[in-house]
Design a protein around this motif. Sequence first.
Motif, PDB file in Angstrom:
ATOM      1  N   SER A   1       0.818  -1.213   0.000  1.00 15.59           N
ATOM      2  CA  SER A   1       0.000   0.000   0.000  1.00 15.59           C
ATOM      3  C   SER A   1       0.849   1.260   0.000  1.00 15.59           C
ATOM      4  O   SER A   1       0.417   2.311  -0.439  1.00 15.59           O
ATOM      5  CB  SER A   1      -0.927  -0.002   1.237  1.00 15.59           C
ATOM      6  OG  SER A   1      -0.121  -0.075   2.409  1.00 15.59           O
ATOM      7  N   GLU A   2       2.073   1.155   0.528  1.00 17.53           N
ATOM      8  CA  GLU A   2       2.916   2.346   0.600  1.00 17.53           C
ATOM      9  C   GLU A   2       3.599   2.648  -0.728  1.00 17.53           C
ATOM     10  O   GLU A   2       4.120   3.745  -0.916  1.00 17.53           O
ATOM     11  CB  GLU A   2       3.984   2.158   1.678  1.00 17.53           C
ATOM     12  CG  GLU A   2       3.397   1.944   3.070  1.00 17.53           C
ATOM     13  CD  GLU A   2       4.482   1.689   4.103  1.00 17.53           C
ATOM     14  OE1 GLU A   2       4.156   1.560   5.270  1.00 17.53           O
ATOM     15  OE2 GLU A   2       5.662   1.636   3.672  1.00 17.53           O
ATOM     16  N   ASP A   3       3.715   1.640  -1.649  1.00 15.43           N
ATOM     17  CA  ASP A   3       4.401   1.866  -2.916  1.00 15.43           C
ATOM     18  C   ASP A   3       3.525   2.715  -3.832  1.00 15.43           C
ATOM     19  O   ASP A   3       2.307   2.533  -3.906  1.00 15.43           O
ATOM     20  CB  ASP A   3       4.700   0.534  -3.603  1.00 15.43           C
ATOM     21  CG  ASP A   3       5.690  -0.263  -2.784  1.00 15.43           C
ATOM     22  OD1 ASP A   3       6.359   0.362  -1.931  1.00 15.43           O
ATOM     23  OD2 ASP A   3       5.803  -1.495  -2.998  1.00 15.43           O
ATOM     24  N   LEU A   4       4.151   3.644  -4.523  1.00 14.98           N
ATOM     25  CA  LEU A   4       3.478   4.521  -5.471  1.00 14.98           C
ATOM     26  C   LEU A   4       3.933   4.141  -6.870  1.00 14.98           C
ATOM     27  O   LEU A   4       5.134   4.159  -7.154  1.00 14.98           O
ATOM     28  CB  LEU A   4       3.792   5.992  -5.189  1.00 14.98           C
ATOM     29  CG  LEU A   4       3.287   6.515  -3.834  1.00 14.98           C
ATOM     30  CD1 LEU A   4       3.731   7.949  -3.640  1.00 14.98           C
ATOM     31  CD2 LEU A   4       1.781   6.394  -3.738  1.00 14.98           C
ATOM     32  N   ARG A   5       2.998   3.732  -7.744  1.00 19.27           N
ATOM     33  CA  ARG A   5       3.333   3.320  -9.092  1.00 19.27           C
ATOM     34  C   ARG A   5       3.561   4.545  -9.969  1.00 19.27           C
ATOM     35  O   ARG A   5       2.890   5.563  -9.831  1.00 19.27           O
ATOM     36  CB  ARG A   5       2.201   2.473  -9.685  1.00 19.27           C
ATOM     37  CG  ARG A   5       1.910   1.230  -8.884  1.00 19.27           C
ATOM     38  CD  ARG A   5       2.957   0.175  -9.159  1.00 19.27           C
ATOM     39  NE  ARG A   5       2.779  -0.985  -8.289  1.00 19.27           N
ATOM     40  CZ  ARG A   5       3.423  -2.119  -8.443  1.00 19.27           C
ATOM     41  NH1 ARG A   5       4.321  -2.240  -9.401  1.00 19.27           N
ATOM     42  NH2 ARG A   5       3.223  -3.141  -7.633  1.00 19.27           N
ATOM     43  N   THR A   6       4.536   4.442 -10.852  1.00 19.69           N
ATOM     44  CA  THR A   6       4.796   5.492 -11.834  1.00 19.69           C
ATOM     45  C   THR A   6       5.280   4.824 -13.116  1.00 19.69           C
ATOM     46  O   THR A   6       5.400   3.612 -13.180  1.00 19.69           O
ATOM     47  CB  THR A   6       5.828   6.500 -11.314  1.00 19.69           C
ATOM     48  OG1 THR A   6       5.944   7.551 -12.276  1.00 19.69           O
ATOM     49  CG2 THR A   6       7.180   5.831 -11.132  1.00 19.69           C
ATOM     50  N   GLU A   7       5.618   5.569 -14.102  1.00 18.96           N
ATOM     51  CA  GLU A   7       5.957   5.052 -15.417  1.00 18.96           C
ATOM     52  C   GLU A   7       7.443   5.261 -15.686  1.00 18.96           C
ATOM     53  O   GLU A   7       8.006   6.314 -15.371  1.00 18.96           O
ATOM     54  CB  GLU A   7       5.112   5.759 -16.482  1.00 18.96           C
ATOM     55  CG  GLU A   7       5.315   5.207 -17.900  1.00 18.96           C
ATOM     56  CD  GLU A   7       4.445   5.913 -18.907  1.00 18.96           C
ATOM     57  OE1 GLU A   7       3.723   6.823 -18.509  1.00 18.96           O
ATOM     58  OE2 GLU A   7       4.517   5.548 -20.095  1.00 18.96           O
ATOM     59  N   CYS A   8       8.065   4.220 -16.331  1.00 19.60           N
ATOM     60  CA  CYS A   8       9.481   4.300 -16.686  1.00 19.60           C
ATOM     61  C   CYS A   8       9.613   5.126 -17.955  1.00 19.60           C
ATOM     62  O   CYS A   8       8.799   5.011 -18.874  1.00 19.60           O
ATOM     63  CB  CYS A   8      10.048   2.894 -16.909  1.00 19.60           C
ATOM     64  SG  CYS A   8      11.787   2.894 -17.450  1.00 19.60           S
ATOM     65  N   ALA A   9      10.670   5.937 -18.040  1.00 22.77           N
ATOM     66  CA  ALA A   9      10.878   6.821 -19.190  1.00 22.77           C
ATOM     67  C   ALA A   9      11.379   6.071 -20.406  1.00 22.77           C
ATOM     68  O   ALA A   9      11.319   6.591 -21.516  1.00 22.77           O
ATOM     69  CB  ALA A   9      11.853   7.933 -18.818  1.00 22.77           C
ATOM     70  N   THR A  10      11.885   4.864 -20.238  1.00 24.70           N
ATOM     71  CA  THR A  10      12.465   4.125 -21.371  1.00 24.70           C
ATOM     72  C   THR A  10      11.494   3.094 -21.925  1.00 24.70           C
ATOM     73  O   THR A  10      11.184   3.091 -23.117  1.00 24.70           O
ATOM     74  CB  THR A  10      13.759   3.433 -20.921  1.00 24.70           C
ATOM     75  OG1 THR A  10      14.655   4.421 -20.416  1.00 24.70           O
ATOM     76  CG2 THR A  10      14.425   2.714 -22.097  1.00 24.70           C
ATOM     77  N   CYS A  11      11.004   2.164 -21.069  1.00 26.38           N
ATOM     78  CA  CYS A  11      10.134   1.086 -21.543  1.00 26.38           C
ATOM     79  C   CYS A  11       8.650   1.411 -21.372  1.00 26.38           C
ATOM     80  O   CYS A  11       7.807   0.589 -21.722  1.00 26.38           O
ATOM     81  CB  CYS A  11      10.471  -0.208 -20.820  1.00 26.38           C
ATOM     82  SG  CYS A  11      10.167  -0.158 -19.055  1.00 26.38           S
ATOM     83  N   LYS A  12       8.300   2.557 -20.764  1.00 23.68           N
ATOM     84  CA  LYS A  12       6.926   2.977 -20.546  1.00 23.68           C
ATOM     85  C   LYS A  12       6.151   1.992 -19.674  1.00 23.68           C
ATOM     86  O   LYS A  12       4.919   1.907 -19.751  1.00 23.68           O
ATOM     87  CB  LYS A  12       6.186   3.155 -21.889  1.00 23.68           C
ATOM     88  CG  LYS A  12       6.865   4.085 -22.856  1.00 23.68           C
ATOM     89  CD  LYS A  12       7.082   5.481 -22.300  1.00 23.68           C
ATOM     90  CE  LYS A  12       7.758   6.395 -23.316  1.00 23.68           C
ATOM     91  NZ  LYS A  12       7.967   7.761 -22.749  1.00 23.68           N
ATOM     92  N   GLY A  13       6.840   1.249 -18.848  1.00 27.34           N
ATOM     93  CA  GLY A  13       6.171   0.319 -17.953  1.00 27.34           C
ATOM     94  C   GLY A  13       6.051   0.907 -16.558  1.00 27.34           C
ATOM     95  O   GLY A  13       6.810   1.804 -16.166  1.00 27.34           O
ATOM     96  N   THR A  14       5.097   0.347 -15.761  1.00 23.40           N
ATOM     97  CA  THR A  14       4.891   0.833 -14.407  1.00 23.40           C
ATOM     98  C   THR A  14       5.915   0.231 -13.481  1.00 23.40           C
ATOM     99  O   THR A  14       6.437  -0.880 -13.704  1.00 23.40           O
ATOM    100  CB  THR A  14       3.476   0.456 -13.935  1.00 23.40           C
ATOM    101  OG1 THR A  14       3.337  -0.958 -13.988  1.00 23.40           O
ATOM    102  CG2 THR A  14       2.422   1.129 -14.799  1.00 23.40           C
ATOM    103  N   GLY A  15       6.246   0.930 -12.415  1.00 24.05           N
ATOM    104  CA  GLY A  15       7.208   0.464 -11.426  1.00 24.05           C
ATOM    105  C   GLY A  15       7.041   1.211 -10.132  1.00 24.05           C
ATOM    106  O   GLY A  15       6.188   2.084  -9.987  1.00 24.05           O
TER     107      GLY A  15
END
Length: 603
Positions: A579-593
């Motif tokens: 619950s504490e992790d915040l998903r965002t997008e990678c600038a290279t592969c456009k995947g969430t992390g």
Amino acid sequence: MIALMTVILKLEMLQDSLILEKSQNWSSQKMDHILICCVCLGDNSEDADEIIQCDNCGITVHEGCYGVDGESDSIMSSASENSTEPWFCDACKCGVTPSCELCPNQDGIFKETDAGRWVHIVCALYVPGVAFGDIDKLRPVTLTEMNYSKYGAKECSFCEDPRFARTGVCISCDAGMCRAYFHVTCAQKEGLLSEAAAEEDIADPFFAYCKQHADRLDRKWKRKNYLALQSYCKMSLQEREKQLSPEAQARINARLQQYRAKAELARTTRPQAWVPREKLPRPLTSSASAIRKLMRKAELMGISTDIFPVDTSDTSSSVDGRRKHKQPALTADFVNYYLERNMRMIQIQENMAEQRNIKDKLENEQEKLHVEYNKLCESLEELQNMNGKLRNEGQGIWALLGRIIGQKLNIPAILRAPKERKPSKKEGGTQKTSTLPAVLYSCGICKKNHDQHLLLLCDTCKLHYHLGCLDPPLTRMPRKTKNSYWQCSECDQAGSSDMEADIAMETLPDGTKRSRRQIKEPVKFVPQDVPPEPKKIPIRNTRTRGRKRSFVPDEEKPEERIPRERRQRQSVLQKKPKSEDLRTECATCKGTGDNENLVRYPS
């Protein structure tokens, strides 16, 4: 122990005498049926490989073992009075009583060498290095390919007379690292020779073993055949003289005279054997025939040879031919050793003086060449400076002409600065040519310019050093590549002080310390709207091994760490994002992390 050995020797001698008596009785009863080859000690006679007998000396041998090329169709002329062509061995054809060059024994059948000497055919087969001119006929025998240092190098363990123990060439036991040495014919007497079967394709099918490693049954059978062969050869001569008629004996003698005349003619007309250019030294005591002649001479002079001990110290010489040190004594051996040592010392001193003169001449020539080389370098530098001045003047005149015309003229090739061009493949560009330096570099320590090929350039201070002047000195040039360089010890010490700040000390579990470079961790991704996590302060004295455990309140106790494998297993089973992790997008592969697998680039 000695008494036991003497008893064993007496029993063996008694057994041999009994076997000899039985074989003599057996041979006298069945004379016509006993045929034993004196090479392989076999008694099997077939049509393809018959056992033939010499009509003069009575020795028997297989056709294949002696290399008979089918010149005779009869087994032996004594088989009947109307027999076909008689057969004689090579020694009887030449009318000689030969002596083997490889062993001290005189019994057996011989072959002639290309130099006119004689060897046992069994010795030629088993001694390594002996060759044959014709393999099918097993003649002539060549001894020049064998190393002459083998003569008298080892002592035979089966010879009864110690004066003949170091004659000829001794072979070693083929059982691994066994150190037993013996003559070939001495081993044949004991039944220790063996041969590989015809079906086996082996380059050297002849083997010899000592008493310890030989097969007992095979040895006993061959020993019995050898004793029977010796008694049969003696009895066959007496029986043959009684059985043959005068006409048959005259026919055999006439044929033998024809063979001897033919052999004498062949001996005078045959080409001279090849002899190596260098003299091959061989001890006189390694020749059995020479020892017999010396013993006969001593006998005629009335000198007893039993009072002289057998000296084998000279035979254990070193590899380079020098004799070992002898203790001073009033003996002929020490006098010979002293004179030989003085002669060798004189030769060494003369050689050293000659080499010293050559060295002085070469050093003088080297100094003259250095002076001429320096003069040529100076004249080359002057010519290069003059060429540069003329080129600059020509470029100035060419630029002046361009201003007068009002156009920009291309500079001709003769006025351009020369560039270093690589030679083409036709000119041999693939080959690296070593260019001599324009100046002679001097060492930064000894300040001398000799041994230019041993000067090493420091890539930091650009000074040259001799390999031997360095501390510690180097034995070879260090290898340099594009990614590595070499620097002297002074530059290394100066450069190491700048790196001390990046090095930390690490204490190992055993108490020792080692240096460790500090590596900075990458900056983890932290979202903009969430405040960064506070840095955790490590709590000391948490290890209980060898230290006291400090008291920490329950609110301040750190969370118990879960092993890595256990964390991975739990993450796979749960498959629920925290619950504490915040998903965002990678600038290279456009995947969430999240903040565990994303790294923020510094802006």
